[in-house]
Design an enzyme around this catalytic site. Structure first.
Site, PDB file in Angstrom:
ATOM      1  N   GLN A  10       0.804  -1.214   0.000  1.00 39.06           N
ATOM      2  CA  GLN A  10       0.000   0.000   0.000  1.00 39.06           C
ATOM      3  C   GLN A  10       0.848   1.280   0.000  1.00 39.06           C
ATOM      4  O   GLN A  10       0.413   2.330   0.474  1.00 39.06           O
ATOM      5  CB  GLN A  10      -0.961  -0.008   1.186  1.00 39.06           C
ATOM      6  CG  GLN A  10      -2.087  -1.001   1.058  1.00 39.06           C
ATOM      7  CD  GLN A  10      -2.973  -0.719  -0.152  1.00 39.06           C
ATOM      8  OE1 GLN A  10      -3.190   0.431  -0.524  1.00 39.06           O
ATOM      9  NE2 GLN A  10      -3.496  -1.775  -0.768  1.00 39.06           N
ATOM     10  N   SER A  11       2.028   1.202  -0.579  1.00 38.22           N
ATOM     11  CA  SER A  11       2.936   2.347  -0.572  1.00 38.22           C
ATOM     12  C   SER A  11       2.397   3.533  -1.369  1.00 38.22           C
ATOM     13  O   SER A  11       2.086   3.417  -2.564  1.00 38.22           O
ATOM     14  CB  SER A  11       4.290   1.928  -1.159  1.00 38.22           C
ATOM     15  OG  SER A  11       5.102   3.051  -1.406  1.00 38.22           O
ATOM     16  N   ASN A  12       2.330   4.689  -0.741  1.00 35.38           N
ATOM     17  CA  ASN A  12       1.996   5.917  -1.446  1.00 35.38           C
ATOM     18  C   ASN A  12       3.125   6.332  -2.376  1.00 35.38           C
ATOM     19  O   ASN A  12       2.885   6.858  -3.470  1.00 35.38           O
ATOM     20  CB  ASN A  12       1.733   7.042  -0.443  1.00 35.38           C
ATOM     21  CG  ASN A  12       0.573   6.736   0.478  1.00 35.38           C
ATOM     22  OD1 ASN A  12      -0.531   6.482   0.027  1.00 35.38           O
ATOM     23  ND2 ASN A  12       0.832   6.737   1.779  1.00 35.38           N
TER      24      ASN A  12
END
Length: 331
Positions: free
Chosen positions: A77-79
């Protein structure tokens, strides 16, 4: 001095407008002290967030070197990976991402929704890894694999947080200082989530020149202060050297106690802070970074551990990732 030094470095103008500095009136009334929010969740690329500020410099360098592929890494879920992928698509580059599952969840929303869904839309080549325990060497190995295929990769570090990427938050610090001047406002502190350290290091250096009486306080999202302090200090020193400046004599300011149980996993205080800001201000925080940072701000105010006066909260984004955490909000 900083503005002149920054002008030496090429950048892509991806973030075309100044993000707003908004008063949070209902939160301010409830806390009994004024709180403003710097809205870097509203930057102009891929549903917003702070990483575009760093990518302006990092991708400019990649294009100058003739890269055809950006290679980076992060959590599912890395921005950062989401915004790197969007810049790659915009610039006609391929993107390869090493992704880990730091919270070892099998929740379908986390594995396939939120930021992860957007990676598929942007056409990312995802390569799952068991753990990013040595991201520098893992990224270099992936780049070498791509070179053997005849491609020209450029490694973008985790979080975009090297000295070149942190230039983006020197620029942001100067932007924020101009906004404070326009309001004739001297805050007691600027509060920011502190993870890969580039955002805090850049802000700290900018405020050392423009607002030296205003501390930049990092709320750690994955480490204790003892672990995080050398990361921020080392990156700030590298950044100062890149700009040809002396590093500030004062150590970076940090608070922990809000980061548990681990990176990427919210705690009850995080979830409470997210709900409180949503219901008071219609402001969406995320469970990985800004929820933990706001939980720190609220607790430090409640315990009277911040200097008196107005506060500025830097909202670094993460909105798409919030949708991957439905289970945590409903369980």
């Amino acid at each position: 001095m900083l503005a002149t030094a920054l002008a030496r470095f090429p950048r892509l103008e991806l973030q075309l407008s100044v993000t707003s500095l908004d008063l949070l009136p209902r939160l301010s009334a409830e806390l009994g002290r004024t709180v403003y929010c710097k809205r870097d969740d509203t930057t102009s690329l891929a549903l917003g967030g702070n990483k575009v500020r760093k990518l302006e410099y990092l991708v400019a360098e990649a294009l100058a070197e003739g890269a055809d592929t950006l290679v980076t890494a992060g959590a599912i879920q890395s921005n950062h990976v989401r915004q790197t992928a969007a810049v790659a698509a915009q610039q006609g580059l391929a993107c390869v991402a090493l992704l880990e599952n730091p919270i070892a969840t099998q929740d379908e929303d986390y594995l396939h929704g939120g930021n992860r869904l957007l990676l598929d839309l942007f056409g990312v080549e995802v390569r799952p890894v068991a753990a990013l325990d040595d991201p520098h060497h893992q990224l270099q190995a992936e780049a070498q694999r791509l070179r053997q295929q005849g491609r020209t990769p450029k490694v973008i570090p985790v979080g975009g947080s090297n000295a070149l990427g942190a230039l983006g938050y020197v620029r942001t610090g100067l932007e924020l200082a101009d906004q404070l001047d326009a309001l004739a406002l001297q805050p007691a502190a600027v509060i920011v989530a502190s993870g890969s350290a580039g955002t805090q290091a850049g802000l700290d250096l900018a405020f050392n020149e423009r607002c030296p009486a205003v501390p930049v306080i990092g709320i750690t999202v994955s480490r204790t202060v003892d672990e995080q302090l050398p990361k921020v200090a080392a990156l700030r020193q590298q950044l100062a050297a890149l700009l040809g400046l002396a590093d500030p004599a004062i150590a970076p300011r940090l608070h922990d106690g809000y980061q548990g149980p681990r990176y990427g996993e919210p705690n009850p205080g995080t979830l409470a802070a997210i709900r409180r800001l949503a219901r008071l201000e219609g402001l969406v925080l995320d469970p990985v970074y800004t929820g933990k940072a706001m939980a720190g701000l609220l607790d430090l105010v409640a315990r009277d551990e911040l200097p008196p006066g107005p506060l500025v909260f830097l909202h670094t984004g993460g909105t798409p990732g919030t949708f991957a955490y439905r289970h945590w909000f409903t369980s």
